[in-house]
Structures are given as structure tokens and as C-alpha cells.
Design a protein around this motif. Structure first.
Motif, PDB file in Angstrom:
ATOM      1  N   ILE A   1      54.165   0.931  21.591  1.00 54.81           N
ATOM      2  CA  ILE A   1      52.999  -0.023  21.577  1.00 54.81           C
ATOM      3  C   ILE A   1      52.157   0.074  22.651  1.00 54.81           C
ATOM      4  N   LEU A   2      52.970  -0.153  23.873  1.00 59.18           N
ATOM      5  CA  LEU A   2      52.107  -0.315  25.157  1.00 59.18           C
ATOM      6  C   LEU A   2      51.336   0.914  25.571  1.00 59.18           C
ATOM      7  N   ILE A   3      51.945   2.253  25.101  1.00 61.15           N
ATOM      8  CA  ILE A   3      51.003   3.173  25.315  1.00 61.15           C
ATOM      9  C   ILE A   3      49.512   3.061  24.760  1.00 61.15           C
ATOM     10  N   GLY A   4      49.678   2.567  23.494  1.00 56.67           N
ATOM     11  CA  GLY A   4      48.257   2.493  22.771  1.00 56.67           C
ATOM     12  C   GLY A   4      47.573   1.391  23.377  1.00 56.67           C
ATOM     13  N   ILE A   5      48.050   0.276  23.989  1.00 57.21           N
ATOM     14  CA  ILE A   5      47.305  -0.719  24.574  1.00 57.21           C
ATOM     15  C   ILE A   5      46.850  -0.175  25.916  1.00 57.21           C
ATOM     16  N   ALA A   6      47.492   0.564  26.678  1.00 57.41           N
ATOM     17  CA  ALA A   6      47.184   1.030  28.070  1.00 57.41           C
ATOM     18  C   ALA A   6      46.046   2.127  27.820  1.00 57.41           C
ATOM     19  N   ILE A   7      45.819   2.750  26.846  1.00 60.60           N
ATOM     20  CA  ILE A   7      44.717   3.504  26.465  1.00 60.60           C
ATOM     21  C   ILE A   7      43.384   2.650  26.543  1.00 60.60           C
ATOM     22  N   GLN A   8      43.586   1.666  26.007  1.00 61.05           N
ATOM     23  CA  GLN A   8      42.351   0.802  25.969  1.00 61.05           C
ATOM     24  C   GLN A   8      42.027  -0.069  27.398  1.00 61.05           C
ATOM     25  N   SER A   9      43.304  -0.402  27.795  1.00 64.36           N
ATOM     26  CA  SER A   9      43.310  -1.106  29.068  1.00 64.36           C
ATOM     27  C   SER A   9      44.225  -0.736  30.035  1.00 64.36           C
ATOM     28  N   PRO A  10      44.117   0.181  30.762  1.00 60.47           N
ATOM     29  CA  PRO A  10      45.011   1.055  31.602  1.00 60.47           C
ATOM     30  C   PRO A  10      45.622  -0.119  32.885  1.00 60.47           C
ATOM     31  N   GLU A  11      45.019  -1.098  33.163  1.00 63.10           N
ATOM     32  CA  GLU A  11      45.464  -1.919  34.350  1.00 63.10           C
ATOM     33  C   GLU A  11      46.784  -2.744  33.422  1.00 63.10           C
ATOM     34  N   ILE A  12      47.124  -2.727  32.203  1.00 61.47           N
ATOM     35  CA  ILE A  12      47.958  -3.419  31.900  1.00 61.47           C
ATOM     36  C   ILE A  12      49.512  -2.809  32.018  1.00 61.47           C
ATOM     37  N   ILE A  13      49.551  -1.588  32.476  1.00 61.36           N
ATOM     38  CA  ILE A  13      50.825  -1.010  32.773  1.00 61.36           C
ATOM     39  C   ILE A  13      51.330  -1.320  34.295  1.00 61.36           C
TER      40      ILE A  13
END
Length: 111
Positions: A7-19
Motif C-alpha cells: 500500500i505504501l508503495i502506491g501512496i509514495a508514487i503519488q506523494s514521495p515525501e510520505i516515505i
């Protein structure tokens, strides 16, 4: 681990600062406490289950001990990433081994 792996990978594609593990919700005390308490409860449950399985001698000891070691390794979120990954692998191996043994015992009882 599912969240971190998929899930985090998909979110990080949209918003890289989240990782960024040094900022955002990873540094919120509520997130840390919730993650840590969940991991501690999982570990405590695995240890209690493991001790009872060893006492009753239901499965081979190495399978239960592997299960008991693996749960704290991946469940407690403050463990380093490599330790958590090793924990997930050991947890998977132990559950597969226990499942295979359960299946063999069921087949033996049915014949």
C-alpha cells in the motif's frame, strides 16, 4: 508489513515525501504507540500460544520455537528493517510447516 510492502508503495508514487521516516505520521506519538502496542500484543499472544503448544507436545518443537521467535521480530515496529524481514520469513516458514504437519495428522486420522 503488508501496508509497508504494497500500500505504501502506491501512496509514495503519488506523494514521495510520505516515505520519509523522519517526518510525517511516522513520527507521531499516537502512530508509534499504536504500532508498538499492536506488536507487543501479537508477541505476547504468540509466546503464550507457543508455550501451551510446547507443553502439550502437539507440533514439533522447532516449528513452535521458530513461530515464537518470529512474532516479536516482525511485530515490534522498533526492530531494524532487516530483523523485521527475517521475522516475516521465519513466521511464514513456521506457519507453513505447522500447517503441513496439521494436514498430515488430519490425513492420518482419516485413514
Amino acid at each position: 508489513m503488508f501496508f509497508e510492502s504494497f500500500i505504501l508503495i502506491g501512496i509514495a508514487i503519488q506523494s514521495p515525501e510520505i516515505i520519509d521516516l523522519n517526518a510525517g505520521f511516522y513520527q507521531e506519538n499516537i502512530f508509534k504507540m499504536a504500532s508498538l502496542s499492536g506488536g507487543l500484543l501479537l508477541s505476547a499472544g504468540a509466546l503464550i500460544l507457543g508455550v501451551s503448544l510446547i507443553k502439550r507436545n502437539i507440533f514439533k518443537r522447532w516449528k513452535v520455537v521458530t513461530f515464537m521467535l518470529a512474532c516479536p521480530m516482525f511485530g515490534i515496529v522498533i526492530m531494524p528493517g532487516n530483523v523485521r524481514l527475517l521475522g516475516v520469513l521465519l513466521y511464514s516458514i513456521s506457519l507453513i510447516a505447522i500447517g503441513v504437519e496439521m494436514n498430515k495428522k488430519t490425513d492420518a486420522n482419516n485413514t
